[in-house]
Design a protein around this motif. Structure first.
Motif, short mmCIF file in Angstrom:
data_model
loop_
_atom_site.label_atom_id
_atom_site.label_comp_id
_atom_site.label_asym_id
_atom_site.label_seq_id
_atom_site.Cartn_x
_atom_site.Cartn_y
_atom_site.Cartn_z
N MET A 47 -38.32 -59.56 57.11
CA MET A 47 -36.99 -60.21 56.09
C MET A 47 -37.09 -58.98 55.31
O MET A 47 -35.93 -58.67 54.24
N LEU A 48 -37.99 -58.32 54.72
CA LEU A 48 -38.74 -56.91 54.18
C LEU A 48 -37.40 -55.78 54.71
O LEU A 48 -37.04 -55.14 53.61
N SER A 49 -37.19 -55.46 55.78
CA SER A 49 -36.95 -54.45 56.87
C SER A 49 -35.10 -55.58 56.02
O SER A 49 -34.75 -54.42 55.77
N ASP A 50 -34.86 -56.44 56.60
CA ASP A 50 -33.59 -56.76 55.78
C ASP A 50 -33.23 -56.69 54.55
O ASP A 50 -31.93 -56.69 54.51
N THR A 51 -33.44 -57.17 53.70
CA THR A 51 -33.70 -56.86 52.46
C THR A 51 -32.55 -55.91 51.40
O THR A 51 -32.17 -54.90 51.53
N ALA A 52 -33.81 -54.58 52.82
CA ALA A 52 -33.46 -52.98 52.41
C ALA A 52 -32.59 -52.57 53.27
O ALA A 52 -31.30 -51.65 52.92
N ALA A 53 -31.83 -53.48 54.90
CA ALA A 53 -30.61 -53.28 55.11
C ALA A 53 -29.76 -54.27 54.03
O ALA A 53 -28.54 -53.09 54.72
N LEU A 54 -29.96 -55.13 53.51
CA LEU A 54 -28.59 -55.85 53.47
C LEU A 54 -28.24 -55.02 52.01
O LEU A 54 -27.11 -54.13 51.50
N GLY A 55 -29.21 -54.71 51.24
CA GLY A 55 -29.13 -53.18 50.57
C GLY A 55 -28.39 -51.79 50.72
O GLY A 55 -27.39 -51.34 50.58
N LEU A 56 -28.58 -51.66 52.11
CA LEU A 56 -27.85 -50.82 52.70
C LEU A 56 -26.32 -50.76 52.80
O LEU A 56 -25.52 -49.94 52.95
N ALA A 57 -26.17 -51.70 53.44
CA ALA A 57 -24.52 -52.67 54.22
C ALA A 57 -23.89 -52.83 52.62
O ALA A 57 -23.28 -52.49 52.33
N TRP A 58 -24.50 -53.31 51.48
CA TRP A 58 -24.13 -53.10 50.36
C TRP A 58 -23.61 -52.17 50.18
O TRP A 58 -22.65 -51.58 49.39
N PHE A 59 -24.38 -51.03 49.23
CA PHE A 59 -24.54 -49.50 48.64
C PHE A 59 -22.80 -48.96 49.76
O PHE A 59 -22.44 -48.05 49.31
N ALA A 60 -22.76 -49.22 51.42
CA ALA A 60 -21.92 -48.32 52.46
C ALA A 60 -20.84 -48.89 51.61
O ALA A 60 -19.83 -48.75 51.74
N PHE A 61 -20.58 -50.72 51.01
CA PHE A 61 -19.42 -51.07 51.07
C PHE A 61 -18.83 -50.66 49.39
O PHE A 61 -18.40 -49.79 49.44
N ARG A 62 -20.14 -50.28 48.90
CA ARG A 62 -19.70 -49.79 47.42
C ARG A 62 -19.03 -48.78 47.30
O ARG A 62 -18.23 -48.08 47.30
N LEU A 63 -19.98 -47.96 48.38
CA LEU A 63 -19.75 -46.20 48.65
C LEU A 63 -18.29 -46.40 49.25
O LEU A 63 -17.26 -45.21 48.91
N ALA A 64 -18.33 -47.03 49.79
CA ALA A 64 -16.44 -47.23 51.25
C ALA A 64 -14.84 -47.37 49.99
O ALA A 64 -14.12 -47.18 50.40
N SER A 65 -15.60 -47.57 48.83
CA SER A 65 -14.42 -48.29 47.53
C SER A 65 -13.58 -47.02 46.75
O SER A 65 -12.92 -47.26 46.52
N LYS A 66 -14.68 -45.74 46.81
CA LYS A 66 -14.41 -44.38 46.83
C LYS A 66 -13.30 -43.90 47.46
O LYS A 66 -12.98 -44.47 48.60
#
Length: 314
Positions: free
Chosen positions: A66-85
């Motif tokens: 779950m710790l890794s998942d939190t980081a992975a989900l954060g990375l996935a969320w950041f990827a979506f945010r970055l992709a909106s640029k």
């Protein structure tokens, strides 16, 4: 909506370029990942404390996941945010490939997590310790509820998106970890057999490895600009020639994916001298969209022999 234009050159060639290069990033997917990240991170802390107090490897393994998942989900969320640029002069396709990088990274972390679980499980089998089955059961049940909610939220999102798939696989691994911990706790409470904890942990690790391999293979295929799995260039060529009698030949065909939802195709098409280039461009683009869901194609139409081949032969 994809727009295209064409222009004829002196050698009778025409090019069609679609300008809608960047696939749309849905705000819904971004929000779903954000809320699941918050749920996973919050319960991860409680589960880690429970694993330490109860002595359960299954809980500790699941909290580590779950710790890794939190980081992975954060990375996935950041990827979506970055992709909106928006796209710029240096990145004409925008930042959408970062989603694939995030998915690839998430897949690699799953390999390391599974390896750690197996290593710790073997150590527990060699040197078994006392496990508090009651506390383990309560915390594992709470984790199961959280993971079911998270899985439901992501499963209702865009399941064709590789970045979303990576996040979903992480949460699915957590869900399996919670189920394994519950089963192990029940066995320990009923029989006192402490080996159930590490054995079931290894079973979850094997399932995680299978999911990790699938994710890394698919994301890696996109990063290597492999042909999309749902496209067969031979079939596209045959159907184009059969659909439009003005087409003499289709060659120099290439296909790759910007993301899993956005295939891109380029091809040279030799047409009869009597064919109208503008009409052909519209017909081919409409056919590719309706038959193969390709909305970005760069087409070079030629009346004579391929100019590219002539240049290469010189």
């Amino acid at each position: 909506m994809t727009s295209s234009h064409s222009h004829a050159e002196e050698d009778g060639a025409a090019h069609s370029h679609s300008h809608d290069h960047a696939p749309k990033v849905t705000e819904d997917s971004e929000q779903r990942i954000f809320w699941v990240m918050c749920l996973t991170g919050g319960y991860m802390i409680l589960q880690a404390l429970g694993g330490l107090f109860s002595g359960s490897l299954a809980l500790l393994a699941d909290s580590g996941h779950m710790l890794s998942d939190t980081a992975a989900l954060g990375l996935a969320w950041f990827a979506f945010r970055l992709a909106s640029k928006p796209a710029d002069s240096k990145r004409s396709y925008g930042y959408h490939r970062f989603q694939i990088l995030a998915a690839f990274t998430n897949g690699l972390t799953l390999f390391f997590i599974a390896g750690w679980i197996i290593f710790e499980a073997i150590e527990r089998l060699i040197n078994p310790g006392e496990v508090l089955g009651g506390m383990m059961l309560v915390i594992a049940c709470g984790g199961l509820v959280i993971n079911i909610v998270g899985f439901y939220l992501l499963h209702r999102g865009d399941r064709h998106n590789v970045n979303m798939q990576g996040a979903l696989l992480h949460v699915a691994g957590d869900l399996l970890g919670s189920i394994a911990a519950i089963v192990a706790a029940i066995i320990i409470l009923m029989t006192g057999w402490m080996a159930a904890d590490p054995i079931l942990s290894m079973l979850v690790a094997v399932i995680i490895l299978k999911s990790a391999y699938t994710l890394v293979r698919r994301a890696g295929h996109i990063l290597l600009e492999g042909t999309p799995e749902n496209l067969d260039m031979t079939i596209i060529r045959e159907k184009l020639i059969a659909y439009l009698p003005e087409i003499i030949d289709v060659h120099h065909m290439h296909a790759w994916s910007l993301t899993a939802e956005k295939p891109i195709v380029t091809m040279h098409i030799q047409v009869k001298p009597s064919a109208d280039l503008e009409t052909m461009l519209r017909a081919i683009n409409a056919f590719l969209l309706s038959e193969f869901e390709i909305d970005h194609a760069t087409l070079q139409l030629e009346h004579d022999n391929c100019a590219t081949d002539e240049i290469l032969e010189k």
